[in-house]
Scaffold this motif. Structure first.
Motif, short mmCIF file in Angstrom:
data_model
loop_
_atom_site.label_atom_id
_atom_site.label_comp_id
_atom_site.label_asym_id
_atom_site.label_seq_id
_atom_site.Cartn_x
_atom_site.Cartn_y
_atom_site.Cartn_z
N GLY A 37 -7.51 0.73 -6.48
CA GLY A 37 -6.15 1.22 -6.62
C GLY A 37 -5.16 0.06 -6.59
N ASP A 39 -2.52 -0.28 -4.93
CA ASP A 39 -2.09 -0.61 -3.58
C ASP A 39 -3.04 -1.62 -2.94
OD1 ASP A 39 -3.99 1.45 -3.67
OD2 ASP A 39 -3.40 2.24 -1.71
N GLN A 182 1.18 2.81 -4.37
CA GLN A 182 0.25 3.36 -5.36
C GLN A 182 1.01 3.60 -6.65
OE1 GLN A 182 0.87 4.85 -2.26
NE2 GLN A 182 -1.01 5.75 -1.49
N GLU A 193 -4.10 7.97 -11.77
CA GLU A 193 -3.80 6.88 -10.85
C GLU A 193 -4.04 5.58 -11.59
OE1 GLU A 193 -4.62 4.91 -6.46
OE2 GLU A 193 -5.77 6.70 -7.06
N GLU A 235 5.80 5.30 -8.61
CA GLU A 235 5.09 4.83 -7.42
C GLU A 235 5.18 5.84 -6.29
OE1 GLU A 235 7.19 1.82 -9.77
OE2 GLU A 235 8.12 2.98 -8.15
#
Length: 400
Positions: A37, A39, A182, A193, A235
């Motif tokens: 991901g 993040d 994210q 995603e 986000e």
């Protein structure tokens, strides 16, 4: 779009450190099956021990690229920023809150100038704690305090982690925007995603975005509520909101002030904001490529203040104020502080007046930056003579 070719080249040793970090990020991608991901990528790029942007040795904060820095913050721009915060904090200290804590202390300029301002207000805290994990930044903060406020440096101590309980004042300037986010993309009406993969398996330092389709049940509520089916990227801020919950669990009595750029949710997730807010800063150039020079550039996203407020309320905190930076600083008396200078002394007055103008101007920092106050156990007032004078006029809590 800012092209890498138009950005300054890093020195050889910095490039070598970036290559080392890129290799470690690549290993993390491989270990996760070829995809992580965003993040996770952002966390590694900013905070990987010894190599990440905030844990490494780059200058980061400064006035221009000549000093090796990437961006300037309000405390570096003008001492009147901290002096004005001191005017807001002094009556709170007088309510029996003699301790302070700062997150994201940067060079230590805000800590030094806040202490000097509170000294002038006659309300010095007994202790000023800085939560800082970077040894390099701790050293810079100690140096700044020794230079700007040597007689007050003994009041400052550094923490590696949050205490279990805290009574006092908390301040964080541009700390929430540096927390990993994210990324989500709506493409042809389907939510994905957006993560990170190697451009080629085993490639040393080449990464690219890669989207994975989400089941409807896995789409965050904020994204599901964005009208339309047009393509967009945005986000979410789970880490920042988790941080606010941790602060709320720690704060037994007092107030926490966070200053950052961002919007309430209705504006953050407006259907016309199709490109999101992710941005990078390198040598005072803003550009959109988070894969350029990992560890050498800042990666940031605007703050969803509605999410911050909701996380605070979950832990029993009160959202006691939310305003633009300009309105907060004017309410707290920044123009009065400026006018204490002699306007006829152009050499002293004009640079400070120009800096204050940048703090207040809608075209600069005045409107984009917001101030939110989260409190517990205080008698909140709205009159200018009351402790939360910074929100006396222009409070926008209703927009959260």
């Amino acid at each position: 779009m800012q092209k890498a070719a138009s950005l300054p080249l890093p020195p050889a040793d910095a490039q070598a450190a970036s290559d080392t970090l890129a290799a470690r990020i690549g290993e993390s991608i491989d270990a996760a099956g070829g995809w992580i991901g965003f993040d996770r990528y952002m966390a590694l790029a900013l905070y990987a021990p010894g190599l990440g942007y905030y844990s490494g040795g780059s200058a980061k904060f400064g006035r221009d690229a000549r000093d090796g820095s990437d961006f300037i913050t309000a405390p570096e721009l003008s001492p009147f920023f901290a002096r004005t915060l001191a005017r807001q904090f002094a009556p709170l200290i007088a309510q029996g809150l003699p301790r302070m804590m700062e997150f994201g202390a940067g060079t230590g300029r805000l800590a030094a100038d806040l202490l000097l301002g509170l000294e002038q207000e006659g309300r010095l805290p007994q202790e000023y704690a800085i939560v800082e994990l970077s040894g390099e930044l701790r050293a810079r903060q100690q140096e700044t305090l020794a230079q700007r406020a040597p007689h007050l440096a003994a009041r400052v101590r550094w923490l590696d982690a949050l205490p279990d309980s805290f009574e006092g004042l908390i301040v964080g300037n541009e700390v929430l925007d540096a927390m990993p986010v994210q990324l989500y993309a709506r493409i042809d009406g389907r939510w994905h995603e957006r993560g990170v993969a190697r451009t080629e398996p085993g490639a040393a330092a080449a990464f690219h975005f890669e989207d994975r389709v989400l089941a409807d049940a896995d789409v965050p509520a904020m994204q599901r509520d964005i009208p339309g089916d047009h393509d967009l990227v945005t986000e979410t801020h789970a880490e920042a909101e988790g941080f606010i919950r941790a602060v709320g669990a720690m704060l037994a009595r007092g107030a926490a002030f966070f200053i950052d750029y961002g919007f309430p949710a209705a504006e953050y997730y407006h259907p016309q904001r199709t490109g999101g807010t992710l941005m990078c800063h390198y040598r005072h150039h803003a550009h959109p490529d988070p894969f350029l020079y990992p560890g050498l550039q800042d990666i940031t996203a605007h703050v969803n203040f509605s999410g911050v407020a909701a996380a605070a309320v979950e832990t029993g905190l009160t959202v006691s104020g939310f305003a633009s930076q300009a309105r907060f600083l004017m309410n707290a008396g920044i123009t009065e502080l400026l006018m204490a200078l002699d306007p006829s002394d152009a050499r002293a007055f004009l640079p400070q007046a120009n800096a204050v103008q940048k703090l207040l101007s809608e075209a600069e920092m005045g409107e984009l930056f917001k101030v939110i106050a989260l409190t517990r156990g205080l008698d909140d007032g709205t009159d200018a003579s009351e402790p939360l004078a910074g929100f006396a006029r222009g409070d926008r809590c209703h927009t959260l």
